[in-house]
Every structure is written in structure tokens, then in C-alpha cells.
Design a protein around this motif. Structure first.
Motif, PDB file in Angstrom:
ATOM      1  N   THR A  20      61.621 -57.407  37.258  1.00 44.78           N
ATOM      2  CA  THR A  20      62.187 -56.718  36.230  1.00 44.78           C
ATOM      3  C   THR A  20      62.476 -57.419  35.208  1.00 44.78           C
ATOM      4  OG1 THR A  20      63.141 -55.094  37.845  1.00 44.78           O
ATOM      5  CG2 THR A  20      64.046 -54.965  35.801  1.00 44.78           C
ATOM      6  N   LEU A  21      63.216 -58.605  35.239  1.00 45.13           N
ATOM      7  CA  LEU A  21      63.693 -59.333  34.107  1.00 45.13           C
ATOM      8  C   LEU A  21      62.320 -59.914  33.306  1.00 45.13           C
ATOM      9  CD1 LEU A  21      66.866 -60.970  35.556  1.00 45.13           C
ATOM     10  CD2 LEU A  21      66.729 -59.351  34.044  1.00 45.13           C
ATOM     11  N   GLU A  22      61.276 -60.301  34.020  1.00 42.79           N
ATOM     12  CA  GLU A  22      60.273 -60.880  33.327  1.00 42.79           C
ATOM     13  C   GLU A  22      59.665 -59.868  32.538  1.00 42.79           C
ATOM     14  OE1 GLU A  22      56.040 -62.765  34.725  1.00 42.79           O
ATOM     15  OE2 GLU A  22      57.567 -62.352  36.260  1.00 42.79           O
ATOM     16  N   ARG A  23      59.396 -58.552  33.086  1.00 41.53           N
ATOM     17  CA  ARG A  23      59.017 -57.446  32.241  1.00 41.53           C
ATOM     18  C   ARG A  23      59.878 -57.373  30.690  1.00 41.53           C
ATOM     19  NH1 ARG A  23      55.721 -53.036  32.680  1.00 41.53           N
ATOM     20  NH2 ARG A  23      54.710 -54.351  34.066  1.00 41.53           N
ATOM     21  N   LEU A  24      61.126 -57.428  31.030  1.00 41.86           N
ATOM     22  CA  LEU A  24      62.240 -57.429  29.967  1.00 41.86           C
ATOM     23  C   LEU A  24      61.760 -58.614  28.803  1.00 41.86           C
ATOM     24  CD1 LEU A  24      65.573 -56.658  31.366  1.00 41.86           C
ATOM     25  CD2 LEU A  24      63.721 -54.689  30.317  1.00 41.86           C
ATOM     26  N   GLN A  25      61.426 -59.624  29.352  1.00 43.13           N
ATOM     27  CA  GLN A  25      61.047 -60.724  28.275  1.00 43.13           C
ATOM     28  C   GLN A  25      59.937 -60.221  27.555  1.00 43.13           C
ATOM     29  OE1 GLN A  25      60.941 -63.734  31.272  1.00 43.13           O
ATOM     30  NE2 GLN A  25      63.268 -64.371  30.987  1.00 43.13           N
ATOM     31  N   ALA A  26      59.028 -59.528  27.987  1.00 43.85           N
ATOM     32  CA  ALA A  26      57.760 -59.152  27.340  1.00 43.85           C
ATOM     33  C   ALA A  26      58.107 -58.021  26.249  1.00 43.85           C
ATOM     34  CB  ALA A  26      56.955 -58.975  28.280  1.00 43.85           C
ATOM     35  N   LEU A  27      59.039 -57.449  26.280  1.00 40.81           N
ATOM     36  CA  LEU A  27      59.568 -56.306  25.404  1.00 40.81           C
ATOM     37  C   LEU A  27      59.147 -56.829  23.679  1.00 40.81           C
ATOM     38  CD1 LEU A  27      62.868 -54.962  26.477  1.00 40.81           C
ATOM     39  CD2 LEU A  27      60.576 -53.871  26.941  1.00 40.81           C
ATOM     40  N   ASP A  28      58.151 -56.035  23.254  1.00 41.88           N
ATOM     41  CA  ASP A  28      57.939 -56.079  21.843  1.00 41.88           C
ATOM     42  C   ASP A  28      58.388 -54.665  21.069  1.00 41.88           C
ATOM     43  OD1 ASP A  28      56.840 -57.275  19.524  1.00 41.88           O
ATOM     44  OD2 ASP A  28      54.849 -56.973  20.130  1.00 41.88           O
ATOM     45  N   PRO A  29      59.102 -54.675  20.268  1.00 41.94           N
ATOM     46  CA  PRO A  29      60.243 -55.608  19.696  1.00 41.94           C
ATOM     47  C   PRO A  29      61.267 -55.973  21.105  1.00 41.94           C
ATOM     48  CG  PRO A  29      60.687 -53.736  18.818  1.00 41.94           C
ATOM     49  CD  PRO A  29      59.480 -53.325  19.435  1.00 41.94           C
ATOM     50  N   PRO A  30      61.815 -56.946  21.102  1.00 50.24           N
ATOM     51  CA  PRO A  30      62.742 -57.278  22.069  1.00 50.24           C
ATOM     52  C   PRO A  30      64.094 -56.423  21.947  1.00 50.24           C
ATOM     53  CG  PRO A  30      63.171 -59.147  20.555  1.00 50.24           C
ATOM     54  CD  PRO A  30      61.991 -58.309  19.781  1.00 50.24           C
ATOM     55  N   ALA A  31      64.618 -56.447  23.103  1.00 42.43           N
ATOM     56  CA  ALA A  31      66.110 -55.669  23.311  1.00 42.43           C
ATOM     57  C   ALA A  31      67.225 -56.591  22.612  1.00 42.43           C
ATOM     58  CB  ALA A  31      66.376 -55.354  24.764  1.00 42.43           C
ATOM     59  N   TRP A  32      68.200 -55.790  22.221  1.00 37.64           N
ATOM     60  CA  TRP A  32      69.153 -56.597  21.644  1.00 37.64           C
ATOM     61  C   TRP A  32      69.778 -57.418  22.523  1.00 37.64           C
ATOM     62  CZ3 TRP A  32      71.445 -58.493  17.457  1.00 37.64           C
ATOM     63  CH2 TRP A  32      72.633 -59.028  17.533  1.00 37.64           C
ATOM     64  N   GLU A  33      69.911 -56.926  23.757  1.00 40.81           N
ATOM     65  CA  GLU A  33      70.608 -57.785  24.600  1.00 40.81           C
ATOM     66  C   GLU A  33      70.419 -56.891  26.263  1.00 40.81           C
ATOM     67  OE1 GLU A  33      74.977 -57.410  24.152  1.00 40.81           O
ATOM     68  OE2 GLU A  33      75.062 -55.485  23.987  1.00 40.81           O
ATOM     69  N   VAL A  34      70.528 -57.792  27.120  1.00 38.17           N
ATOM     70  CA  VAL A  34      70.378 -57.281  28.634  1.00 38.17           C
ATOM     71  C   VAL A  34      71.606 -57.803  29.221  1.00 38.17           C
ATOM     72  CG1 VAL A  34      69.137 -57.460  30.532  1.00 38.17           C
ATOM     73  CG2 VAL A  34      67.927 -57.583  28.370  1.00 38.17           C
TER      74      VAL A  34
END
Length: 243
Positions: A20-34
Motif C-alpha cells: 500500500t505504501l509503495e503505491r502511495l509513493q507512485a502517486l502523481d502528483p504526490p499527496a501532501w502527507e501520509v
């Protein structure tokens, strides 16, 4: 673009959190924070979160509602996204969330959830989840359905504005389950609940543990009994904890 805070409640989620966290790292644009809000894990959950570089918080108590409220209190984004540790999201989540909430008449939005293990999709349970979003409010709260009520549950990745979330009272920390559906009922006072026509993928671990027949019967039974007014605390015994 508005800042999006992603909040993940965890309890012994070492087997699925890394993906799940690996998928979050691929967000484009990225999230402000996790923010990973842990409820007292005794496996490697917090170590996995820390190694991924996300912010790890310790919840004052165990329970998804308590943990997600704590994450919302600590979040600094204007938009909040509540994500389960076993759910994979689309890489354009940030843009999708901002578009969905750009409409001021929408108070909360969520996705179509597919239950999957590898390449195998549990179509029966996935279809039931989609059906509950529309059919449950139509059957049990038809007037609210006409006002825009759709019932979203945790696997559907709920997104809302931070001020809307707190104006609605946040998650009810007294509820052992169905805190997500309960929030939808209260957020309806702030605006419509919207189902986004995009897919997120959640683990089918509970289906594998129970079997498809028991899973469908359990989800359907809990939904009906809750719709008829049985308090969630009486329904908790039917919902085994599966990790």
C-alpha cells in the motif's frame, strides 16, 4: 491544488502495508502527507511505515474510528483521505479527489471497491459492496437517498474536506464497526455523498478466511440488521477480526 492528507489506521498490518505504501509513493502528483496511525501493533507494522518515510502516530486507543480521528486531528491538509492498509489506490488519486470535491454540493466521495487476491477478483462480494452503496439507503432511508445519500465503507477510500469532516463530528469513536456508514449519514447535512466511477483494489483476506458464501451472508446480514436499526455494538460479534 489543495493539499491532501492520507490517513491509514493500522493494527498488525505487516503483511500488506508495504504494498500500500509503495503505491502511495507512485502517486502523481504526490499527496501532501501520509499518516499511519497505529493502534498498538505487535508485528513489524510501524517499522515498515517508518522505513517508507511516512509519519507514524500512536493512537491513544485501539479502534479504527479513534485512530482515524487522531489522524485527522494531526493532519494539515485541506482534504482528508481515509485509506485501509490493505487497499491499493489509483496513482492519480490526488487529482481525482480534488475534482470530486471541487463541487461544493459534495460532502464526501469514495470509489468502487474490488476484492482481489493476485489476479483473482471476488466478483460476488465486490458486487455486493457496490450494491450496498445504492440499495441500502434506497431501501432503508429513501428520502435521504433522494437528497444524495450513498453509503460508503472503508474499503472504498473515503475522501472529504477537513472542515466538513469535523463539522459532521468526525467518526463516532463508540462504534466498533460501521463508523464509515454512520459518518455518511451525518455528512449528508453538509452535502451529497458521491461514488466516483474509479476502482480501488482491496485484499480479499476475509473472504479467503471465511469463504465466499459466509462473507456474502455476513456482509448482507450486517447491512440489513443495521438498516433496521440494530446498534453496531450488537453486530460486532458477527465480524471476526482477520489479518
Amino acid at each position: 491544488m489543495q493539499r491532501l492528507s492520507i490517513i491509514i489506521p493500522t493494527l498488525n498490518e505487516a503483511t500488506c502495508l508495504a504494498a500500500t505504501l509503495e503505491r502511495l509513493q507512485a502517486l502523481d502528483p504526490p499527496a501532501w502527507e501520509v499518516l499511519v496511525v497505529d493502534g498498538g501493533s505487535h508485528d513489524h507494522t510501524t517499522a515498515i511505515a517508518a522505513s517508507a518515510g511516512v509519519r507514524v502516530l500512536q493512537s491513544p486507543a485501539t479502534g479504527r474510528a479513534v485512530q482515524m480521528n487522531e489522524g485527522a486531528r494531526q493532519a494539515s491538509g485541506a482534504l482528508l483521505c481515509f485509506l485501509h492498509a490493505d487497499t491499493l489506490i489509483p496513482t492519480d488519486l490526488v487529482e481525482v479527489a480534488e475534482r470530486a470535491l471541487a463541487d461544493p454540493s459534495v460532502a464526501c466521495a469514495g470509489f468502487v471497491s474490488l476484492m482481489r487476491s493476485g489476479q483473482r477478483t471476488c466478483w460476488g462480494v465486490s458486487g455486493l459492496n457496490l450494491l450496498k452503496t445504492y440499495l441500502a439507503p434506497l431501501l432503508f432511508r429513501p428520502l435521504q437517498f433522494l437528497r444524495g445519500l450513498r453509503l460508503l465503507f472503508g474499503d472504498q477510500v473515503m475522501i472529504t474536506r477537513r472542515h466538513t469532516f469535523w463539522k459532521g463530528g468526525g467518526f463516532d469513536e463508540a462504534l466498533p464497526l460501521l463508523e464509515d456508514g454512520d459518518l455518511c449519514l451525518r455528512l449528508l447535512k453538509q452535502g451529497r455523498i458521491r461514488l466516483i466511477r474509479r476502482v480501488v483494489v482491496s485484499s480479499d483476506r476475509r473472504v479467503r478466511a471465511w469463504g465466499a458464501g459466509k462473507a456474502i451472508a455476513t456482509y448482507l446480514g450486517i447491512g440489513i440488521l443495521w438498516g433496521l436499526g440494530l446498534p453496531p455494538r450488537h453486530l460486532r460479534r458477527f465480524y471476526d477480526d482477520v489479518r
